[in-house]
Design a protein around this motif. Structure first.
Motif: not given
Length: 218
Positions: A128-132, A169-186
């Motif tokens: 569930r988390c990896l595809p997101i 450095r460019y993707a730091r916002s996307a990394i933070a968003a994907s980490a937050l989404a993974c935590g919520m799904v988990a």
């Protein structure tokens, strides 16, 4: 924000008997009292946080490795197909596959990982988390390629680590968003790991499932 507001509104209602009739009213005192009792579930909250943190760490490592080393133009089609396949797998199938992996396919010396660690639920939640996470990072990588690929191709003398640093450095916002989404799904996706959680581990989602199963409404 809306789910939190809905929760506050819901837990603030209380029913009282007035002249033989049930009268519902909303009270801030009821909200504070209900929130105070959250500490009664500190064990479940702790297990949920541990599962979410370790699942997020594992997911981000896999997603970042895939989005960094697999070419976007040539290899993204089959990767996206695999991610869609994982996301479409029903929860019971995920449970059965992970249970078979840890209890049958693994050597007996490693089967303690199923009963004494959170590894089995973490593996199950990857479906569930990896595809997101990969989807969010894929969108960021596509934008990065569109904006900076021509510039980076001009200066081919840049070391690979510099290119990676620019990308991260460019993707730091996307990394933070994907980490937050993974935590919520988990935290919330119980169906993926219900049958493979180790003995003695009860998450918030599992406690809520038990209470709803036995007809508790509040």
């Amino acid at each position: 924000l809306l789910p939190w507001l809905g929760m506050v509104v819901r837990i603030g209602f209380e029913a009282r008997m007035v002249d033989g009739q049930a009268v519902r009213s909303w009270s801030l005192t009821a909200v504070v009292s209900s929130l105070w009792h959250v500490v009664d579930y500190h064990t479940e909250i702790g297990w949920s946080c541990s599962l979410a943190i370790w699942t997020t760490v594992a997911t981000m490592i896999l997603a970042l490795a895939a989005i960094t080393w697999i070419p976007i133009q040539r290899g993204s089609a089959w990767v996206i197909g695999a991610m869609v396949f994982l996301l479409a797998l029903p929860g019971p199938i995920v449970n059965l596959c992970v249970s078979w992996l840890f209890n049958t396919a693994m050597p007996p010396q490693l089967q303690f990982l199923s009963d004494q660690t959170l590894l089995a639920p973490i593996v199950a939640l990857q479906t569930r988390c990896l595809p997101i996470a990969y989807g969010i990072l894929w969108l960021a990588r596509m934008r990065f390629e569109a904006q900076h690929k021509a510039l980076l191709s001009i200066d081919r003398s840049l070391p690979a680590r510099i290119r990676l640093w620019i990308w991260f450095r460019y993707a730091r916002s996307a990394i933070a968003a994907s980490a937050l989404a993974c935590g919520m799904v988990a935290v919330g996706d119980l169906a993926s790991y219900l049958l493979v959680q180790p003995p003695g581990v009860t998450t918030v989602a599992m406690r809520m499932f038990d209470l709803l199963h036995y007809g508790i409404r509040n």
